[in-house]
Design a protein around this motif. Structure first.
Motif, PDB file in Angstrom:
ATOM      1  N   ALA A  70       0.811  -1.209   0.000  1.00 54.46           N
ATOM      2  CA  ALA A  70       0.000   0.000   0.000  1.00 54.46           C
ATOM      3  C   ALA A  70       0.849   1.266   0.000  1.00 54.46           C
ATOM      4  O   ALA A  70       0.343   2.334  -0.301  1.00 54.46           O
ATOM      5  CB  ALA A  70      -0.927   0.008   1.209  1.00 54.46           C
ATOM      6  N   SER A  71       2.127   1.151   0.317  1.00 51.58           N
ATOM      7  CA  SER A  71       2.983   2.342   0.276  1.00 51.58           C
ATOM      8  C   SER A  71       4.437   1.911   0.258  1.00 51.58           C
ATOM      9  O   SER A  71       4.740   0.720   0.177  1.00 51.58           O
ATOM     10  CB  SER A  71       2.709   3.243   1.486  1.00 51.58           C
ATOM     11  OG  SER A  71       3.380   2.729   2.605  1.00 51.58           O
ATOM     12  N   ARG A  72       5.346   2.887   0.347  1.00 54.08           N
ATOM     13  CA  ARG A  72       6.764   2.626   0.170  1.00 54.08           C
ATOM     14  C   ARG A  72       7.316   1.571   1.124  1.00 54.08           C
ATOM     15  O   ARG A  72       8.202   0.812   0.766  1.00 54.08           O
ATOM     16  CB  ARG A  72       7.553   3.923   0.335  1.00 54.08           C
ATOM     17  CG  ARG A  72       7.450   4.545   1.715  1.00 54.08           C
ATOM     18  CD  ARG A  72       8.220   5.852   1.778  1.00 54.08           C
ATOM     19  NE  ARG A  72       9.643   5.647   1.696  1.00 54.08           N
ATOM     20  CZ  ARG A  72      10.434   5.440   2.741  1.00 54.08           C
ATOM     21  NH1 ARG A  72       9.913   5.372   3.947  1.00 54.08           N
ATOM     22  NH2 ARG A  72      11.715   5.281   2.586  1.00 54.08           N
ATOM     23  N   ALA A 126      -0.735   1.336  -8.140  1.00 52.12           N
ATOM     24  CA  ALA A 126      -1.382   2.514  -7.562  1.00 52.12           C
ATOM     25  C   ALA A 126      -1.435   3.658  -8.564  1.00 52.12           C
ATOM     26  O   ALA A 126      -2.370   4.456  -8.570  1.00 52.12           O
ATOM     27  CB  ALA A 126      -0.632   2.950  -6.305  1.00 52.12           C
ATOM     28  N   LYS A 127      -0.423   3.745  -9.423  1.00 51.83           N
ATOM     29  CA  LYS A 127      -0.352   4.881 -10.348  1.00 51.83           C
ATOM     30  C   LYS A 127      -0.918   4.551 -11.730  1.00 51.83           C
ATOM     31  O   LYS A 127      -0.901   5.409 -12.612  1.00 51.83           O
ATOM     32  CB  LYS A 127       1.111   5.334 -10.505  1.00 51.83           C
ATOM     33  CG  LYS A 127       1.771   5.740  -9.207  1.00 51.83           C
ATOM     34  CD  LYS A 127       1.162   7.012  -8.658  1.00 51.83           C
ATOM     35  CE  LYS A 127       1.852   7.442  -7.377  1.00 51.83           C
ATOM     36  NZ  LYS A 127       1.167   8.555  -6.727  1.00 51.83           N
ATOM     37  N   GLN A 181      -3.270   6.923 -13.532  1.00 56.98           N
ATOM     38  CA  GLN A 181      -2.596   8.145 -13.988  1.00 56.98           C
ATOM     39  C   GLN A 181      -1.697   7.890 -15.184  1.00 56.98           C
ATOM     40  O   GLN A 181      -1.581   8.722 -16.067  1.00 56.98           O
ATOM     41  CB  GLN A 181      -1.735   8.711 -12.872  1.00 56.98           C
ATOM     42  CG  GLN A 181      -2.496   9.572 -11.913  1.00 56.98           C
ATOM     43  CD  GLN A 181      -1.628   9.910 -10.727  1.00 56.98           C
ATOM     44  OE1 GLN A 181      -0.611  10.572 -10.854  1.00 56.98           O
ATOM     45  NE2 GLN A 181      -2.019   9.439  -9.567  1.00 56.98           N
ATOM     46  N   ALA A 205       4.913  10.767 -10.940  1.00 53.91           N
ATOM     47  CA  ALA A 205       4.592   9.747  -9.937  1.00 53.91           C
ATOM     48  C   ALA A 205       5.802   9.440  -9.055  1.00 53.91           C
ATOM     49  O   ALA A 205       5.651   9.134  -7.881  1.00 53.91           O
ATOM     50  CB  ALA A 205       4.100   8.473 -10.619  1.00 53.91           C
ATOM     51  N   ASP A 231       6.112  11.215  -5.606  1.00 51.47           N
ATOM     52  CA  ASP A 231       5.195  10.980  -4.499  1.00 51.47           C
ATOM     53  C   ASP A 231       5.973  10.374  -3.330  1.00 51.47           C
ATOM     54  O   ASP A 231       6.478   9.262  -3.429  1.00 51.47           O
ATOM     55  CB  ASP A 231       4.089  10.019  -4.951  1.00 51.47           C
ATOM     56  CG  ASP A 231       3.020   9.868  -3.904  1.00 51.47           C
ATOM     57  OD1 ASP A 231       3.274  10.299  -2.765  1.00 51.47           O
ATOM     58  OD2 ASP A 231       1.951   9.326  -4.214  1.00 51.47           O
ATOM     59  N   ASN A 281       5.029   9.030  -0.777  1.00 52.93           N
ATOM     60  CA  ASN A 281       4.443   7.781  -0.279  1.00 52.93           C
ATOM     61  C   ASN A 281       5.024   6.562  -0.970  1.00 52.93           C
ATOM     62  O   ASN A 281       4.861   5.445  -0.502  1.00 52.93           O
ATOM     63  CB  ASN A 281       2.929   7.789  -0.500  1.00 52.93           C
ATOM     64  CG  ASN A 281       2.241   8.638   0.522  1.00 52.93           C
ATOM     65  OD1 ASN A 281       2.658   8.676   1.670  1.00 52.93           O
ATOM     66  ND2 ASN A 281       1.220   9.348   0.099  1.00 52.93           N
ATOM     67  N   TRP A 282       5.640   6.766  -2.137  1.00 55.44           N
ATOM     68  CA  TRP A 282       6.162   5.629  -2.885  1.00 55.44           C
ATOM     69  C   TRP A 282       7.664   5.726  -3.114  1.00 55.44           C
ATOM     70  O   TRP A 282       8.216   4.941  -3.874  1.00 55.44           O
ATOM     71  CB  TRP A 282       5.438   5.497  -4.240  1.00 55.44           C
ATOM     72  CG  TRP A 282       4.050   4.976  -4.080  1.00 55.44           C
ATOM     73  CD1 TRP A 282       2.889   5.692  -4.140  1.00 55.44           C
ATOM     74  CD2 TRP A 282       3.661   3.630  -3.808  1.00 55.44           C
ATOM     75  NE1 TRP A 282       1.818   4.886  -3.923  1.00 55.44           N
ATOM     76  CE2 TRP A 282       2.260   3.609  -3.729  1.00 55.44           C
ATOM     77  CE3 TRP A 282       4.364   2.438  -3.633  1.00 55.44           C
ATOM     78  CZ2 TRP A 282       1.539   2.442  -3.464  1.00 55.44           C
ATOM     79  CZ3 TRP A 282       3.649   1.279  -3.377  1.00 55.44           C
ATOM     80  CH2 TRP A 282       2.253   1.281  -3.291  1.00 55.44           C
ATOM     81  N   THR A 302       2.875  17.139  -5.842  1.00 58.58           N
ATOM     82  CA  THR A 302       2.953  15.805  -6.405  1.00 58.58           C
ATOM     83  C   THR A 302       1.547  15.231  -6.519  1.00 58.58           C
ATOM     84  O   THR A 302       0.704  15.521  -5.675  1.00 58.58           O
ATOM     85  CB  THR A 302       3.847  14.903  -5.521  1.00 58.58           C
ATOM     86  OG1 THR A 302       3.796  13.579  -5.991  1.00 58.58           O
ATOM     87  CG2 THR A 302       3.414  14.924  -4.088  1.00 58.58           C
ATOM     88  N   ASP A 334      -2.242   9.091  -5.300  1.00 61.65           N
ATOM     89  CA  ASP A 334      -2.679   7.904  -6.035  1.00 61.65           C
ATOM     90  C   ASP A 334      -3.975   8.132  -6.816  1.00 61.65           C
ATOM     91  O   ASP A 334      -4.249   7.457  -7.795  1.00 61.65           O
ATOM     92  CB  ASP A 334      -2.874   6.726  -5.066  1.00 61.65           C
ATOM     93  CG  ASP A 334      -1.528   6.212  -4.568  1.00 61.65           C
ATOM     94  OD1 ASP A 334      -0.503   6.687  -5.065  1.00 61.65           O
ATOM     95  OD2 ASP A 334      -1.522   5.348  -3.682  1.00 61.65           O
ATOM     96  N   LYS A 340       5.850  11.560   5.182  1.00 58.53           N
ATOM     97  CA  LYS A 340       6.960  10.614   5.052  1.00 58.53           C
ATOM     98  C   LYS A 340       8.311  11.330   5.068  1.00 58.53           C
ATOM     99  O   LYS A 340       9.318  10.766   5.442  1.00 58.53           O
ATOM    100  CB  LYS A 340       6.834   9.844   3.732  1.00 58.53           C
ATOM    101  CG  LYS A 340       5.578   8.997   3.628  1.00 58.53           C
ATOM    102  CD  LYS A 340       5.833   7.610   4.169  1.00 58.53           C
ATOM    103  CE  LYS A 340       4.754   6.615   3.785  1.00 58.53           C
ATOM    104  NZ  LYS A 340       3.408   6.974   4.207  1.00 58.53           N
TER     105      LYS A 340
END
Lengths: 378, 338
Positions: free
Chosen positions: A70-72, A93-94, A97, A332, A335, A337-338, B48, B51, B315
């Motif tokens: 779900a994330s990095r 997730a991307k 996009q 992307a 981000d 989060n990733w 940014t 998702d 993060k």
């Protein structure tokens, strides 16, 4: 040496088919790969090369890859407890996009419908065995662009208007590539004919056009169209940025196409022209019925080369702030989060696979078409 | 140098275009029903796409704050992702109303391009990242260190100046892209990695072991980042400037997105002026009385936006450092509303 028991899957009661097959493979290898010392060394070196290149790739893309997350943190080696390869959940997730850019989620069916219509018209057009080619071609080249425009842009027929600034990802890549490909071929043919014309004005204009566009790099064209043009236009005047780029790419590709087609025209013997004239054909019918079919057939590899080059050149629009597949991917990457050690490599691997599929597809189709048109050359 | 000449040339040309249309940005924005805001094409924590494809980040929040002040709706923003090359041209040609894209406020940009910097919403600067195992706690202990940096940027010059001024030896290992530089640092080809601090925090996330890195407290260059508007429209300049000041003042007065309703009932004079229950400061700049409360309700005060996007709630976990309020040891300061 040949022992069928070594391969339980191939071994059958009686043992004959398996034995026979293995026998053939070893003979073939011995005859082709190990028939001399030099060849044996080359074979082993190649095998080693394939191993050193393919195995890490396979390991990264599949074996060590992370498939859920779900994330990095799910793509961090410390968390997973082993070496981490590709971080596929990032692509998952991307993906919307990467396909649609910022196209509103509720309107994305319009992009899907446009793509489905395009495929539905293009595939039968590419299969020579299917009937109604004329109707199909009129639908694809005449009606489809209008339908596609209305569907994607909207603002009429109850469809919500979607600004092109929201377009992105594979959608933009395909829109630019398809308009470039479809537009550059006829324009290129006209320019090639123009350059070989006996009318000085037509010939002059064609030569200037071709040499101008071949003389400037595509990046310059895109840059000029995007940043300089608005400064010269009066206030309030604005050409849509995506349209500017589409036209730039198309004109650029047309100049190259013209030279490829001209090469084909030059390969047609003089006698063909004379024969066509002797039959009483005028210029356009002579070209359309006799010369071009032969000339274009000759230059299929060159034409497809141009198409593939154009498809890959679309990535240059990134520098003028249009988010094609690669641009969207780069956005992307930012981000947090990733942001993980393998995110960037995963993204580029994914983009590489997509571009390869399209380019390889075009190349194989062209090869097949070429063989079909030239049965004698097989 | 070449780039500077180009920028100046573009600016000169654009004055013909820009001069006539800049006067009434606020009205234009209202008529259009949305603000157009230039942001970066992807900068971790600042702008940014998430998702779901929504723009998020610290710079993005500032666009949303302006939209909230004007329309009471933070969603009425059209984002224009711009590269470093085209950001000022986009502003000059009125493609965007405001630029909120980590742009450094320099004299040349402020005076030569027909633009105005409205405020400094993030004090950035060049810093160093080292492995904790190096047992270094200050940049002044980096004597003899090898330093990874990106070529062709001012970072290299800043490092040279800093080490020479402090009479320290160093070795620069330069690479052409940020990712290459990071990879070299990760492979321990150098002791320290240098770039702007906000980038160091973002880069750290891409390393195999982020927790084993530390960012040294020294900042060796000044990179004040802030929103930019066109020259010649003072009303719009005020709107953008005071949107930022309102966020700072709200933090200072303890008004957060959760305590907006209490603020509206407050009896403290400075909170009442911010909330619009006393005076008509919002109307003076072409907005409504409750302009500041709209910003705080939808976006939050400065501290909330900082922590959510780049600070401890994100993060990135960037230390507020210089960006603390002046009353807390930083230099973020806003003129009072009165």
């Amino acid at each position: 040496m040949v022992n069928p028991n070594l391969d339980p899957r191939g071994y059958q009661p009686g043992g004959v088919p398996s034995r026979e097959r293995r026998f053939r493979v070893t003979t073939w290898a011995r005859a082709n790969l190990f028939n001399s010392w030099l060849n044996a060394v080359l074979t082993l070196a190649t095998l080693w090369l394939i191993w050193t290149v393919c195995w890490p790739l396979l390991k990264f893309l599949l074996i060590d890859a992370v498939w859920d997350g779900a994330s990095r943190v799910d793509c961090l080696a410390d968390r997973v407890g082993r070496d981490v390869g590709a971080c596929w959940p990032f692509i998952g997730a991307k993906l919307p996009q990467l396909l649609y850019g910022f196209y509103p989620i509720n309107e994305q069916w319009r992009v899907n419908l446009t793509a489905a219509l395009g495929l539905g018209l293009l595939v039968p057009l590419l299969m020579p065995s299917l009937p109604y080619k004329t109707a199909n071609a009129i639908l694809f080249f005449g009606v489809y662009p209008v339908v596609g425009f209305v569907l994607l842009v909207g603002g009429m027929l109850g469809l919500e208007h979607v600004e092109t600034r929201l377009w992105g990802g594979l959608l933009v890549t395909l829109v630019i590539a398809v308009t470039g490909i479809v537009g550059s071929l006829p324009l290129g043919i006209l320019l090639a004919l123009g350059r070989r014309s006996e009318m000085p004005a037509v010939r002059g204009v064609s030569i200037i056009f071709i040499e101008f566009w071949r003389g400037v790099p595509l990046i310059t064209v895109l840059f000029f169209a995007t940043y300089m043009l608005p400064l010269f236009l009066p206030a309030g005047w604005a050409i849509n940025p995506l349209l500017r780029v589409m036209i730039g790419v198309m004109l650029f590709a047309a100049a190259y196409m013209a030279e490829v087609v001209r090469g084909g025209l030059q390969a047609i013997p003089r006698a063909q022209y004379e024969a066509a004239q002797a039959l009483g054909l005028g210029y356009w019918r002579m070209m359309g019925l006799v010369i071009l079919p032969q000339a274009l057939k000759l230059v299929i590899p060159g034409i497809v080369n141009n198409f593939i080059g154009l498809f890959k050149d679309t990535t240059l629009v990134l520098i003028v702030a249009i988010f094609d597949l690669l641009g969207q991917l780069r956005a992307a990457f930012s981000d947090p989060n990733w942001a993980a050690p393998t995110t960037v490599a995963t993204g580029f691997a994914f983009a590489g696979i997509i571009y390869f599929c399209f380019c390889f597809g075009m190349s194989r189709y062209a090869l097949w078409m070429e063989r079909r048109l030239n049965p004698a050359d097989r | 140098m070449k780039r500077v000449t180009l920028v100046v040339a573009l600016a000169a040309m654009s004055t013909f275009v820009a001069g006539s249309v800049t006067a009434q940005t606020l009205k234009t924005v209202r008529d259009r029903g949305a603000l157009t805001c230039g942001v970066s094409q992807g900068l971790p924590g600042f702008s940014t796409p998430d998702d779901r494809g929504n723009w998020t980040g610290f710079d993005v929040d500032f666009c949303r704050a302006i939209a909230a002040a004007i329309f009471n709706d933070p969603a009425k923003v059209k984002f224009s992702p711009l590269s470093a090359k085209d950001r000022f041209t986009a502003l000059q040609t009125s493609e965007i109303d405001v630029l909120s894209r980590n742009s450094t406020w320099t004299m040349l940009r402020d005076t030569q391009l027909g633009l105005n910097f409205a405020a400094v919403n993030y004090y950035d600067g060049q810093g160093f990242m080292v492995r904790k195992s190096l047992k270094v706690n200050s940049a002044l202990e980096l004597n003899g260190a090898s330093i990874c940096t990106q070529t062709g940027t001012t970072t290299e010059l800043n490092v040279a100046d800093y080490f020479r001024a402090n009479k320290m030896k160093y070795e620069v290992i330069a690479f052409s892209t940020a990712d290459e530089t990071l990879k070299a640092y990760d492979a321990a080809r150098c002791d320290a990695f240098t770039t702007d601090v906000s980038q160091l925090y973002a880069m750290r996330l891409k390393l195999a072991k982020p927790d084993e890195q530390m960012i040294l407290p020294e900042i060796i260059s000044k990179e004040p980042l802030g929103p930019v508007v066109r020259q010649g429209d003072d009303q719009w300049f005020d709107v953008v400037k005071w949107t930022f000041f309102a966020m700072i003042n709200a933090e200072e007065l303890g008004v957060t997105s959760k305590t907006v309703d209490e603020a509206l009932k407050s009896t403290k004079p400075d909170v009442r002026r911010l909330a619009g229950t006393e005076g008509n400061f919002g109307e003076q700049i072409g907005l409504t009385k409750d302009w500041a409360m709209r910003i705080i309700r939808h976006v939050g005060n400065y501290g909330e936006s900082f922590e959510r996007n780049i600070g401890s709630g994100s993060k990135l976990n960037i230390d507020r450092g210089l960006n603390k309020l002046w009353s807390k040891g930083g230099i973020q300061y806003a003129p009072p509303i009165r």
